[in-house]
Design an enzyme around this catalytic site. Sequence first.
Site, PDB file in Angstrom:
ATOM      1  N   GLU A 184       0.809  -1.216   0.000  1.00 28.58           N
ATOM      2  CA  GLU A 184       0.000   0.000   0.000  1.00 28.58           C
ATOM      3  C   GLU A 184       0.843   1.268   0.000  1.00 28.58           C
ATOM      4  O   GLU A 184       0.347   2.364   0.267  1.00 28.58           O
ATOM      5  CB  GLU A 184      -0.934  -0.016   1.210  1.00 28.58           C
ATOM      6  CG  GLU A 184      -1.915  -1.169   1.222  1.00 28.58           C
ATOM      7  CD  GLU A 184      -3.081  -0.974   0.247  1.00 28.58           C
ATOM      8  OE1 GLU A 184      -3.669   0.118   0.224  1.00 28.58           O
ATOM      9  OE2 GLU A 184      -3.395  -1.937  -0.492  1.00 28.58           O
ATOM     10  N   HIS A 260      -4.869   1.807   7.202  1.00 33.60           N
ATOM     11  CA  HIS A 260      -3.451   2.071   6.958  1.00 33.60           C
ATOM     12  C   HIS A 260      -2.827   2.593   8.245  1.00 33.60           C
ATOM     13  O   HIS A 260      -3.507   3.214   9.070  1.00 33.60           O
ATOM     14  CB  HIS A 260      -3.261   3.129   5.859  1.00 33.60           C
ATOM     15  CG  HIS A 260      -3.597   2.660   4.488  1.00 33.60           C
ATOM     16  ND1 HIS A 260      -4.278   3.457   3.584  1.00 33.60           N
ATOM     17  CD2 HIS A 260      -3.360   1.481   3.846  1.00 33.60           C
ATOM     18  CE1 HIS A 260      -4.441   2.793   2.448  1.00 33.60           C
ATOM     19  NE2 HIS A 260      -3.895   1.597   2.592  1.00 33.60           N
ATOM     20  N   CYS A 379      -3.047  11.449   3.534  1.00 35.99           N
ATOM     21  CA  CYS A 379      -3.342  10.568   2.399  1.00 35.99           C
ATOM     22  C   CYS A 379      -3.038  11.242   1.069  1.00 35.99           C
ATOM     23  O   CYS A 379      -2.678  10.594   0.093  1.00 35.99           O
ATOM     24  CB  CYS A 379      -4.819  10.157   2.408  1.00 35.99           C
ATOM     25  SG  CYS A 379      -5.260   8.956   3.675  1.00 35.99           S
TER      26      CYS A 379
END
Length: 455
Positions: A184, A260, A379
Site C-alpha cells: 500500500e 493504513h 493521504c
Amino acid sequence: MASNIKETDTRTSYEVNFDGLVGPTHNYAGLSYGNVASQQHAHAHSNPKQAAKQGLQKMQTLSELGLMQGVLAPQERPDMATLRQLGFSGNDAQVLEKAYRESPALLAACYSASSMWTANAATVSPSADTVDGRVHFTPANLVNKFHRSIEHQVTGRILSRVFPDTAYFCHHSALPANEAWGDEGAANHTRLCADYGTPGLELFVYGRSAFDTRLPAPKHYPARQTLEASRAVARRHGLNEQRALFIAQNPAVIDQGVFHNDVIAVGNQNVLFYHQSAFLDTPVIVQRIRQAMPNTSLYFIEVSQEQVPVCDAIRSYLFNTQLVTLPLGHMALIAPLECAEVSSVKAYLDTLPYLNTPIKEVHYIDVKQSMQNGGGPACLRLRVALNNTELAATNSACLMNKTLFHRLNGWVEQHYRDRLNINDLRDPALLQESHAALDELTQILQLGAVYPFQR
C-alpha cells in the site's frame, strides 16, 4: 526553477510533499471496505471542482509556510482499457452504457479518482539511505482493492516523468499482483532522521504475514500490507539492516477501521506521533528505534486512549495529519477541519504546542471532499526527501508556486463539474471532458504522453 526557496535559505535537503491532484471524476462509490468514511458516504453526490480546489489550496498553504510542495497528476478515468479487457465491447458510449447496466459497481471502480491519495502511490527511499546513493521509487500494487490495483503502471510512468534523471532516481516496477505481496505504499511507511539529507531509519508497518500464519492478523477488516511486501521493497531499495525496521500494526485497530498505519501514526525527522494502540508491542518498538538511532534526540509523542479514543482518532483523522518541519526549524501539524469538530481531539491539539516537543503549531485546513471519501491531509501527499542536486533534477513544472497554483485553479474551473453521482458515470461526455482536461494538464506539468488515450 521557480520555487519558494529564499536566497537566505541555508538548507541543503528538503522533504517535498507531492500531493495528488484530484481528478475530474471524483465520486463517492464506497469502494473501500475497511475504510469507515468511504462506506458511510457511499453514493452521495460529490463535487469534483470543490475537491480539486480544496486540494490545491492545501498545496498552496504549505508552500506559503515555506515548504517545498509538488503536484502529481491523476489517473486517466474512466479506465476504458480495463472495461474492454473485462468483456465490454463497442464504441466508448456503448461500453459505458453496457457496463452501467450490467455492473454499475465495476463501472464506478473504473471511474475512481482514488489516485488523489498519493500516500498510496509508492514507497520512496531517499538517497541518504540507499546503497547506490539514488532516490528509489516502488509504485504500490494496491492489490487489496480492484479500483486501486489498476493504477500502478500509470503511476510509475508519471513518477518517471517527474523524477526523470536516472543518475539520481531509480524507478522500480510494482511488486507481483498477488495478496501475498500486498503493498500500500507510503501509507504504511515513514522515516525518522536527524536531517532529511542524513541517513535515517525507515519504518515499514505491516498488518499480517502472508507465509507465517503464527503472526497475529485482524479478524474483521483486511490487512492490506504484508510483511513480505515490506521486506521486498526494502531489498529493492538497497536498505541495509540499519536502515529498515519492520513493525507489526495492532490488528485490533485495523478491525476498528485503521486500514493504513497513517490513520493511527505519523513520523517526521526525530518525532513519532502515534496512538498508544497503533502497534502490536509499542514499548519494544520504541526501544528498537532508540537502539537504531543512538545519536539522535528522539521524541515519542504517545496519545492515550483516555485522551483520544481510537474511534475519535479515526473520525477526525488526528494521525492522518501532516507533520512537517518549517524553515525556522520547529514542526507544525497540518490537520483537517474535522479535528476541530471532535471535542477530545480539539482538546488534545489545543495543548500539543505547549508540550516539550518540536511541534509548536497546528494549522487546520478544509479537505472535506477528500475526508468524506476516506482520505485526510496525509493521504493526499507522497513525501520525497531530496538534496539540492536532486531537487534541481526534478521536473520543475510539477513544483508548486503562485503561478502554477492560479493556472491549475483556472484549469479546474474550466474542466471540472460541480456535481457528480453514480448515474453520471454512464455519460460519454464525462469521458470526453476528462480526456480534454488531462491532455491539457500533461502540457501544463510537462509530462508528455503518460496516459493510454494519448499514446
